[in-house]
Design an enzyme around this catalytic site. Structure first.
Site, PDB file in Angstrom:
ATOM      1  N   ASP A  32       1.253  -1.002  -0.329  1.00 40.03           N
ATOM      2  CA  ASP A  32       0.148   0.021  -0.034  1.00 40.03           C
ATOM      3  C   ASP A  32       0.661   0.888   0.094  1.00 40.03           C
ATOM      4  O   ASP A  32       1.739   1.063   0.504  1.00 40.03           O
ATOM      5  CB  ASP A  32      -0.870   0.100   0.599  1.00 40.03           C
ATOM      6  CG  ASP A  32      -1.784   0.777   0.863  1.00 40.03           C
ATOM      7  OD1 ASP A  32      -2.241   1.185   0.522  1.00 40.03           O
ATOM      8  OD2 ASP A  32      -2.951   0.396   2.359  1.00 40.03           O
ATOM      9  N   ASN A  34       1.420   3.524  -3.302  1.00 37.56           N
ATOM     10  CA  ASN A  34       2.329   3.920  -4.178  1.00 37.56           C
ATOM     11  C   ASN A  34       0.987   5.067  -4.970  1.00 37.56           C
ATOM     12  O   ASN A  34       2.095   6.476  -4.991  1.00 37.56           O
ATOM     13  CB  ASN A  34       0.947   2.475  -5.051  1.00 37.56           C
ATOM     14  CG  ASN A  34       1.628   1.809  -5.249  1.00 37.56           C
ATOM     15  OD1 ASN A  34       2.894   1.548  -4.157  1.00 37.56           O
ATOM     16  ND2 ASN A  34       1.036   0.707  -5.974  1.00 37.56           N
ATOM     17  N   HIS A  49       2.424   3.469  -9.186  1.00 33.39           N
ATOM     18  CA  HIS A  49       1.973   2.196  -9.140  1.00 33.39           C
ATOM     19  C   HIS A  49       2.687   1.486  -9.902  1.00 33.39           C
ATOM     20  O   HIS A  49       3.922   0.511  -9.766  1.00 33.39           O
ATOM     21  CB  HIS A  49       1.520   2.036 -10.494  1.00 33.39           C
ATOM     22  CG  HIS A  49      -0.088   2.167  -9.673  1.00 33.39           C
ATOM     23  ND1 HIS A  49      -0.358   2.147  -7.877  1.00 33.39           N
ATOM     24  CD2 HIS A  49      -0.974   2.914  -9.680  1.00 33.39           C
ATOM     25  CE1 HIS A  49      -2.144   2.663  -7.547  1.00 33.39           C
ATOM     26  NE2 HIS A  49      -2.308   3.336  -8.591  1.00 33.39           N
ATOM     27  N   SER A  77      -7.237  -4.337  -5.327  1.00 30.47           N
ATOM     28  CA  SER A  77      -8.890  -6.138  -4.299  1.00 30.47           C
ATOM     29  C   SER A  77     -10.283  -6.125  -5.198  1.00 30.47           C
ATOM     30  O   SER A  77     -10.321  -4.938  -5.797  1.00 30.47           O
ATOM     31  CB  SER A  77      -8.649  -5.180  -2.720  1.00 30.47           C
ATOM     32  OG  SER A  77      -8.980  -4.121  -3.368  1.00 30.47           O
ATOM     33  N   THR A  78     -10.771  -6.492  -4.664  1.00 30.78           N
ATOM     34  CA  THR A  78     -12.664  -6.729  -5.593  1.00 30.78           C
ATOM     35  C   THR A  78     -13.182  -4.991  -5.102  1.00 30.78           C
ATOM     36  O   THR A  78     -13.681  -5.003  -5.675  1.00 30.78           O
ATOM     37  CB  THR A  78     -13.636  -7.896  -4.415  1.00 30.78           C
ATOM     38  OG1 THR A  78     -13.208  -7.253  -3.260  1.00 30.78           O
ATOM     39  CG2 THR A  78     -12.905  -8.937  -5.035  1.00 30.78           C
ATOM     40  N   GLU A  79     -12.440  -3.923  -4.059  1.00 30.79           N
ATOM     41  CA  GLU A  79     -13.050  -3.181  -4.093  1.00 30.79           C
ATOM     42  C   GLU A  79     -12.432  -2.341  -4.829  1.00 30.79           C
ATOM     43  O   GLU A  79     -12.944  -1.014  -5.208  1.00 30.79           O
ATOM     44  CB  GLU A  79     -12.430  -2.496  -2.557  1.00 30.79           C
ATOM     45  CG  GLU A  79     -13.705  -3.514  -1.370  1.00 30.79           C
ATOM     46  CD  GLU A  79     -13.698  -5.097  -1.937  1.00 30.79           C
ATOM     47  OE1 GLU A  79     -12.313  -5.114  -1.239  1.00 30.79           O
ATOM     48  OE2 GLU A  79     -14.505  -5.961  -1.317  1.00 30.79           O
ATOM     49  N   ARG A  83     -12.171   2.325  -7.974  1.00 31.34           N
ATOM     50  CA  ARG A  83     -11.344   3.385  -8.614  1.00 31.34           C
ATOM     51  C   ARG A  83     -11.864   4.500  -9.629  1.00 31.34           C
ATOM     52  O   ARG A  83     -12.048   3.299 -11.096  1.00 31.34           O
ATOM     53  CB  ARG A  83      -9.832   3.086  -8.552  1.00 31.34           C
ATOM     54  CG  ARG A  83      -9.224   2.766  -6.914  1.00 31.34           C
ATOM     55  CD  ARG A  83      -8.018   2.618  -6.829  1.00 31.34           C
ATOM     56  NE  ARG A  83      -7.344   2.332  -5.437  1.00 31.34           N
ATOM     57  CZ  ARG A  83      -6.117   2.516  -4.778  1.00 31.34           C
ATOM     58  NH1 ARG A  83      -5.377   2.529  -5.679  1.00 31.34           N
ATOM     59  NH2 ARG A  83      -5.995   2.313  -3.543  1.00 31.34           N
ATOM     60  N   LEU A 143      10.037 -20.245  -4.772  1.00 33.80           N
ATOM     61  CA  LEU A 143       9.199 -19.786  -3.351  1.00 33.80           C
ATOM     62  C   LEU A 143       7.631 -20.039  -4.065  1.00 33.80           C
ATOM     63  O   LEU A 143       7.453 -19.417  -5.887  1.00 33.80           O
ATOM     64  CB  LEU A 143       9.602 -18.733  -4.340  1.00 33.80           C
ATOM     65  CG  LEU A 143       9.332 -17.866  -2.705  1.00 33.80           C
ATOM     66  CD1 LEU A 143      10.043 -16.355  -2.034  1.00 33.80           C
ATOM     67  CD2 LEU A 143       8.395 -16.979  -3.861  1.00 33.80           C
ATOM     68  N   LEU A 203      -7.093  -4.918   7.461  1.00 34.05           N
ATOM     69  CA  LEU A 203      -7.199  -5.144   6.875  1.00 34.05           C
ATOM     70  C   LEU A 203      -7.659  -5.250   5.176  1.00 34.05           C
ATOM     71  O   LEU A 203      -6.417  -6.377   4.048  1.00 34.05           O
ATOM     72  CB  LEU A 203      -7.630  -6.989   7.696  1.00 34.05           C
ATOM     73  CG  LEU A 203      -6.824  -8.336   8.398  1.00 34.05           C
ATOM     74  CD1 LEU A 203      -7.702  -8.533   9.158  1.00 34.05           C
ATOM     75  CD2 LEU A 203      -5.250  -8.119   7.790  1.00 34.05           C
ATOM     76  N   GLU A 215       0.584 -13.137  12.078  1.00 40.61           N
ATOM     77  CA  GLU A 215       1.281 -12.084  12.973  1.00 40.61           C
ATOM     78  C   GLU A 215       1.095 -10.205  12.654  1.00 40.61           C
ATOM     79  O   GLU A 215       1.212 -10.549  10.660  1.00 40.61           O
ATOM     80  CB  GLU A 215       2.456 -11.590  13.272  1.00 40.61           C
ATOM     81  CG  GLU A 215       3.048 -12.676  14.890  1.00 40.61           C
ATOM     82  CD  GLU A 215       2.362 -12.748  15.950  1.00 40.61           C
ATOM     83  OE1 GLU A 215       2.357 -11.488  16.478  1.00 40.61           O
ATOM     84  OE2 GLU A 215       1.491 -13.334  16.665  1.00 40.61           O
TER      85      GLU A 215
HETATM   86  C1  IPE Z   1      -5.865  -2.691  -0.368  1.00 40.24           C
HETATM   87  O1  IPE Z   1      -5.065  -1.147  -0.364  1.00 40.24           O
HETATM   88  C2  IPE Z   1      -5.524  -3.322  -1.903  1.00 40.24           C
HETATM   89  C3  IPE Z   1      -3.981  -3.115  -2.311  1.00 40.24           C
HETATM   90  C4  IPE Z   1      -3.012  -2.990  -1.622  1.00 40.24           C
HETATM   91  C5  IPE Z   1      -4.124  -4.461  -3.719  1.00 40.24           C
HETATM   92  P1  IPE Z   1      -6.257  -0.536  -0.620  1.00 40.24           P
HETATM   93  O2  IPE Z   1      -5.341   1.381  -0.465  1.00 40.24           O
HETATM   94  O3  IPE Z   1      -6.818  -0.948  -1.955  1.00 40.24           O
HETATM   95  O4  IPE Z   1      -6.699  -0.226   0.688  1.00 40.24           O
HETATM   96  P2  IPE Z   1      -7.723   1.077   1.502  1.00 40.24           P
HETATM   97  O5  IPE Z   1      -8.743   1.724   0.635  1.00 40.24           O
HETATM   98  O6  IPE Z   1      -6.996   2.243   1.860  1.00 40.24           O
HETATM   99  O7  IPE Z   1      -8.924  -0.024   3.156  1.00 40.24           O
HETATM  100  C1  IPE Z   2      -1.540   0.017  -3.306  1.00 43.39           C
HETATM  101  O1  IPE Z   2      -1.215   1.979  -2.827  1.00 43.39           O
HETATM  102  C2  IPE Z   2      -1.914   0.285  -4.897  1.00 43.39           C
HETATM  103  C3  IPE Z   2      -3.283  -0.424  -5.038  1.00 43.39           C
HETATM  104  C4  IPE Z   2      -4.080  -0.517  -4.228  1.00 43.39           C
HETATM  105  C5  IPE Z   2      -3.469  -1.395  -6.532  1.00 43.39           C
HETATM  106  P1  IPE Z   2      -2.208   2.852  -3.304  1.00 43.39           P
HETATM  107  O2  IPE Z   2      -2.579   2.559  -5.158  1.00 43.39           O
HETATM  108  O3  IPE Z   2      -3.221   2.826  -2.723  1.00 43.39           O
HETATM  109  O4  IPE Z   2      -1.678   4.513  -2.517  1.00 43.39           O
HETATM  110  P2  IPE Z   2      -2.512   5.153  -1.513  1.00 43.39           P
HETATM  111  O5  IPE Z   2      -2.833   4.702  -0.409  1.00 43.39           O
HETATM  112  O6  IPE Z   2      -3.510   5.460  -2.127  1.00 43.39           O
HETATM  113  O7  IPE Z   2      -1.271   6.045  -1.577  1.00 43.39           O
HETATM  114 MG    MG Z   3      -3.926   2.759  -0.488  1.00 46.52          MG
END
Ligand code: IPE
Ligand code: IPE
Ligand code: MG
Length: 258
Positions: A32, A34, A49, A77-79, A83, A143, A203, A215
């Protein structure tokens, strides 16, 4: 900052150059930050990214070097479909690029690529490439790289329940072990350590079932900056944790001695 086994996480952060005595078998990472990494540099989110993709290569190599057996990465993620469409398109194209550029190399390095999540919703072209990558590398055992793409923990549990019903399993045969086997990660051990970068403490629908006794480690470092030293810090923190699985310290001491 609590005291764990007489050692604080702060102390463990001071020894990042060597490997700790205990290495987790299965490490999972919520990659997370990026977007914030890019924003801090006045760059578009997509630059973050791309940088995140470069970092994954470095961390993968470090995991191989450190003897980690399974690395699970949360890539989409499915969510994340929610974006802006342009960002979703870029994330899809990055996976496409990784599959084109990295699979042969991963194969040569002995990495077994697996996909966890739904293929449904992903373009047929990308679906084919994902399946090909898994097929090409299926006999590798240096791995296991589990790529959580179009993955959601709740979706995974719903999918498992649907399959269990479809297979006509009688209710009395539904056990924790059976559900584990029906998950996308079926057959693999649960993650020992779940790392989240960028300072978040949630999570976000990742490995909800499998993470029951993992952990958890959170670092403020954004994913593109999470380097080998940061990974070592996480591994050191893990090595100082006391996993009790619901038992008492005394019971764990006895188990350690036996
Ligand atoms: C979780 O990060 C998903 C990935 C790292 C692929 P998100 O950035 O989508 O999570 P939220 O929205 O902050 O909970
Ligand atoms: C994680 O970085 C990558 C994905 C969720 C695909 P983010 O894009 O969520 O970066 P932030 O959280 O907005 O900084
Ligand atoms: Mg994020």
């Amino acid at each position: 900052m609590g005291t764990i086994n007489g050692t604080t996480e702060k102390q463990s952060e001071q020894t990042p150059n060597t490997l700790p005595p205990v290495i987790p078998r299965h490490v999972a990472v919520i990659m997370d930050g990026n977007g914030r990494w890019a924003k801090a540099r006045g760059l578009p989110r997509t630059a973050g990214h791309h940088q995140g993709k470069e970092n994954l290569r470095r961390i993968l190599e470090a995991c191989v070097e450190f003897g980690i057996e399974i690395l699970t990465i949360y890539a989409f993620s499915t969510e994340n479909w929610g974006r802006p469409p342009k960002e979703v398109r870029i994330l899809m194209s990055i996976l496409n690029m990784v599959l084109d550029q990295e699979v042969n190399k991963l194969d040569q390095e002995g990495v077994q690529v697996r996909h966890i999540g739904k293929l449904e919703g992903v373009s047929p072209h990308l679906q084919k490439k994902i399946l090909q990558a898994c097929e090409q590398t299926k006999n590798n055992n240096r791995l296991i790289l589990n790529v959580a793409f179009n993955y959601g923990g709740r979706d995974e549990i719903v999918h498992a329940v649907q399959e269990i019903i479809r297979d006509g399993i009688p209710p009395e045969e539904v056990t924790e072990d059976l559900i584990s086997r029906y998950l996308y990660t079926g057959g693999l051990p649960d993650p020992d350590l779940i790392i989240r970068t960028s300072g978040e403490f949630r999570l976000s629908n990742f490995l909800l079932w499998q993470g029951a006794y993992s952990e958890y480690y959170s670092t403020p470092t954004y994913w593109p900056d999470f380097d080998k030293t940061e990974l070592l810090k996480a591994l050191w923190a893990f090595s100082h944790r006391r996993r009790r699985f619901g038992m008492t310290d005394e019971q764990i001491d006895k188990l350690d001695q036996s």
